[in-house]
Design an enzyme around this catalytic site. Structure first.
Site, PDB file in Angstrom:
ATOM      1  N   ARG A 245       1.002  -1.115  -0.551  1.00  0.00           N
ATOM      2  CA  ARG A 245      -0.183   0.001  -0.018  1.00  0.00           C
ATOM      3  C   ARG A 245       1.114   1.446  -0.294  1.00  0.00           C
ATOM      4  NH1 ARG A 245      -4.974   1.316   3.675  1.00  0.00           N
ATOM      5  NH2 ARG A 245      -6.041   0.540   1.754  1.00  0.00           N
TER       6      ARG A 245
ATOM      7  N   HIS B  73      -7.268   0.951  -6.551  1.00  0.00           N
ATOM      8  CA  HIS B  73      -8.357   0.292  -4.894  1.00  0.00           C
ATOM      9  C   HIS B  73      -8.633  -0.785  -5.963  1.00  0.00           C
ATOM     10  CE1 HIS B  73      -7.763  -1.034  -1.019  1.00  0.00           C
ATOM     11  NE2 HIS B  73      -9.013  -0.273  -0.942  1.00  0.00           N
TER      12      HIS B  73
ATOM     13  N   GLN C  77     -10.020  -3.685  -3.282  1.00  0.00           N
ATOM     14  CA  GLN C  77     -11.195  -2.846  -3.285  1.00  0.00           C
ATOM     15  C   GLN C  77     -12.665  -3.437  -4.161  1.00  0.00           C
ATOM     16  OE1 GLN C  77     -12.415  -2.045   0.323  1.00  0.00           O
ATOM     17  NE2 GLN C  77     -14.041  -2.644  -0.796  1.00  0.00           N
TER      18      GLN C  77
ATOM     19  N   ASP D  56     -17.028   7.637  -1.937  1.00  0.00           N
ATOM     20  CA  ASP D  56     -16.128   7.291  -0.814  1.00  0.00           C
ATOM     21  C   ASP D  56     -15.340   8.464  -0.439  1.00  0.00           C
ATOM     22  OD1 ASP D  56     -13.382   6.370  -0.271  1.00  0.00           O
ATOM     23  OD2 ASP D  56     -12.637   6.235  -1.696  1.00  0.00           O
TER      24      ASP D  56
ATOM     25  N   CYS E  45     -16.435   1.903   0.828  1.00  0.00           N
ATOM     26  CA  CYS E  45     -15.333   0.857   0.946  1.00  0.00           C
ATOM     27  C   CYS E  45     -14.470   1.013   1.971  1.00  0.00           C
ATOM     28  CB  CYS E  45     -14.205   1.578   0.049  1.00  0.00           C
ATOM     29  SG  CYS E  45     -13.894   2.691  -0.069  1.00  0.00           S
TER      30      CYS E  45
ATOM     31  N   ARG F 220     -13.899  -8.312   2.224  1.00  0.00           N
ATOM     32  CA  ARG F 220     -12.536  -8.030   2.087  1.00  0.00           C
ATOM     33  C   ARG F 220     -10.885  -8.997   1.922  1.00  0.00           C
ATOM     34  NH1 ARG F 220      -9.746  -3.418   0.733  1.00  0.00           N
ATOM     35  NH2 ARG F 220      -8.048  -4.793   0.766  1.00  0.00           N
TER      36      ARG F 220
HETATM   37  N1  NVA Z   1      -9.944   6.879  -1.364  1.00  0.00           N
HETATM   38  C1  NVA Z   1      -9.844   6.390  -0.316  1.00  0.00           C
HETATM   39  C2  NVA Z   1     -10.432   4.805   0.040  1.00  0.00           C
HETATM   40  C3  NVA Z   1      -9.800   4.119   1.405  1.00  0.00           C
HETATM   41  C4  NVA Z   1     -10.207   3.189   1.847  1.00  0.00           C
HETATM   42  C5  NVA Z   1      -7.997   6.583  -0.118  1.00  0.00           C
HETATM   43  O1  NVA Z   1      -7.407   6.209  -0.506  1.00  0.00           O
HETATM   44  O2  NVA Z   1      -7.822   7.152   1.038  1.00  0.00           O
HETATM   45  N1   CP Z   2     -11.153  -0.535   2.205  1.00  0.00           N
HETATM   46  C1   CP Z   2      -9.884  -0.007   2.447  1.00  0.00           C
HETATM   47  O1   CP Z   2      -8.944  -0.589   1.885  1.00  0.00           O
HETATM   48  O2   CP Z   2      -9.868   0.340   3.871  1.00  0.00           O
HETATM   49  P1   CP Z   2      -8.737   0.162   4.917  1.00  0.00           P
HETATM   50  O3   CP Z   2      -7.885   1.725   4.443  1.00  0.00           O
HETATM   51  O4   CP Z   2      -8.568   0.107   6.299  1.00  0.00           O
HETATM   52  O5   CP Z   2      -7.610  -0.422   4.223  1.00  0.00           O
END
Ligand code: NVA
Ligand code: CP
Length: 300
Positions: free
Chosen positions: A99, A126, A129, A217, A257, A285
């Site tokens: 990540r 992502h 997800q 989101d 998500c 997930r």
């Molecule tokens: N768009 C959000 C998704 C978090 C799971 C982010 O990147 O923070």
């Molecule tokens: N939806 C998701 O990826 O959540 P986290 O940021 O908690 O991993």
């Protein structure tokens, strides 16, 4: 180079039904031994709850061992190059979940790793997800085709993976994004060329009218914290609330998500209400993540 999962289309569309079937089985019979003797590195340069816990528990339930490292506390945070990290982790582990910020960092890690790399979220994608979201739609509505998908909010990493999904599976996807926050037009064109029926609007009501799946989101993603106040102004009117959901199909479900900001992109009564599938979506997930792990390790 081993086949990894850097964006959704790294797994061909025809492979997904089998992978989702496997995820359903893993949901019923959680403990399997398909990763026995294997270790998976989970590398985080951003915060996580679901991705961290679902992958760590998932590797355990498959009989493997997960090693979680973050930027802080590992040599990544002190500037050790990604290429060196990739080579070293590949000597210990059978797969790496990453990540991070730019997608180029995921690509760089994958380039120098000799084991499969899974994208656990970048600024642009992502895939774990949206793979889970499609599984959740299939589970909750019985199919993924013949449905209208609405995206309300930011043209962010989640929106990009939805656009990719629309191209791969020929989905009808309507995105309602404020001026200046629409997704990259090149991605939309590419997905349309692959068969995605994608429309863009500024009006959430137009996107949601008759839709079967409504997704949203946060307005400021990780790394955009400094823009949060400006974005709150720009995104006013893009809240998924009861009045908006009432325009959707009678059987419509709402996905998020998570994490969510109640009162911003979604109201509490929608997120905690009967149309929301956010909680089963979050649980899924785990099951889909396990099926993805098995897939990349099979093809390694
Ligand atoms: N768009 C959000 C998704 C978090 C799971 C982010 O990147 O923070
Ligand atoms: N939806 C998701 O990826 O959540 P986290 O940021 O908690 O991993």
């Amino acid at each position: 180079m081993p086949r990894g999962f850097l964006t959704l289309s790294d797994i061909a569309p025809e492979r997904w039904p089998g992978l989702w079937d496997r995820a359903s089985l893993l949901k019923r019979e959680r403990v399997q031994r398909t990763l026995a003797g294997k270790s998976v590195a989970l590398v985080f340069e951003k915060a996580s709850t679901r991705t961290r816990v679902s992958f760590e528990v998932g590797v355990f339930e498959l009989g493997g061992h997960a090693v979680v490292i973050s930027n802080q506390g590992s040599q990544l945070g002190r500037g050790e190059p990604l290429a060196d990290t990739a080579r070293v982790l590949s000597g210990y582990c059978h797969a790496i979940m990453f990540r991070t910020f730019g997608q180029e960092r995921v690509a760089e890690l994958a380039k120098f790793a000799s084991v499969p790399v899974i994208n656990g979220l970048s600024d642009q994608h992502h895939p774990c997800q949206v793979a889970t979201d499609l599984f959740t739609v299939r589970e909750q509505l019985g199919r993924t085709d013949g449905l209208v998908y609405a995206w309300v909010g930011d043209g962010n990493n989640m929106a990009t993976s939805w656009i990719e999904a629309a191209g791969m599976f020929g989905l009808e996807l309507r995105l309602a994004c404020p001026d200046g926050f629409a997704p990259d037009p090149a991605l939309v064109t590419q997905a349309r060329e692959r068969g995605g029926r994608i429309s863009l609007t500024r009006d959430p009501r137009e996107a949601v009218a008759g839709a079967h799946v409504i997704s949203t989101d946060v307005w400021a993603s990780m790394g955009q914290e400094a823009e949060a106040a400006r974005r709150r102004v720009a995104f006013a009117g893009y809240c998924v609330d009861t009045a908006l959901v009432q325009l959707a199909a009678p059987e419509a479900i709402v996905l998020h998500c998570l994490p969510a900001h109640r009162g911003e992109e979604i109201t509490a009564d929608v997120l905690d209400g009967p149309r929301s599938r956010a909680w089963v979506q979050a649980e899924n997930r785990l099951h889909v993540g396990k099926a993805i792990l098995e897939h990349v390790l099979e093809s390694a």
